[in-house]
Design an enzyme around this catalytic site. Sequence first.
Site, PDB file in Angstrom:
ATOM      1  N   HIS A 276      -0.083  -0.346   2.009  1.00 48.98           N
ATOM      2  CA  HIS A 276      -0.992  -0.584   3.139  1.00 48.98           C
ATOM      3  C   HIS A 276      -1.858  -1.831   2.916  1.00 48.98           C
ATOM      4  O   HIS A 276      -2.204  -2.530   3.857  1.00 48.98           O
ATOM      5  CB  HIS A 276      -1.944   0.610   3.330  1.00 48.98           C
TER       6      HIS A 276
ATOM      7  N   GLU B 291       0.011   3.959  -0.558  1.00 49.98           N
ATOM      8  CA  GLU B 291      -1.302   3.394  -0.196  1.00 49.98           C
ATOM      9  C   GLU B 291      -1.412   1.923  -0.603  1.00 49.98           C
ATOM     10  O   GLU B 291      -1.999   1.117   0.113  1.00 49.98           O
ATOM     11  CB  GLU B 291      -2.441   4.203  -0.839  1.00 49.98           C
TER      12      GLU B 291
HETATM   13 CO    CO Z   1      -0.090   5.629   5.114  1.00 52.98          CO
END
Ligand code: CO
Length: 175
Positions: free
Chosen positions: A141, A138
């Site tokens: 991202h 995450e």
């Molecule tokens: Co992802």
Amino acid sequence: MIVPIILYGSSVLRKRSVEVTPDDNIREMGELLLDTVKKADGIGLAAPQINLLKRIIVIDTSPIIEESDEKYESVLINPEIVDYEDDLTIYKEGCLSFPGIFEEIYRPDTIYVKYQDLSFNIHEEKLNGIKSRIFQHEFDHLNGILFIDKMEIIKRNLLRGKLNRIRKASLLQKI
Ligand code: CO
């Protein structure tokens, strides 16, 4: 409230998210992310995946951890990876922006992280196992990095057809 998850192909997923400040409505953003990840049966989600270029991620291990005392659900603000160890592990990752794609990815098992909670309290923790894995995925991202960037080239090439189909579907998304 749930919102659509942005599919691979959208330029939003390649942008760098900006730091969260106390002026941002973080409780609402955190709630949107948690509701959306739960509805999608995912274990993690980052704000750019719902078209918010802010440094917020959520982790929710409930779909894969049965023991209730080991479940972890959290909204992490301005996360950072301070350090990591060289104890690489392999894990078959998926991503809600890449429906139907699961591939083995190498990442360090142990990481040292820093983040803020919804009250802007600072936390410093050592993570390993699934929490570390989700945090790293995450966190990437927020810098426009996707798990396909971490795949071995040969495996990524084998997925070309599937990736093209997702990219085409992303063109139909209204964001
Ligand atoms: Co992802």
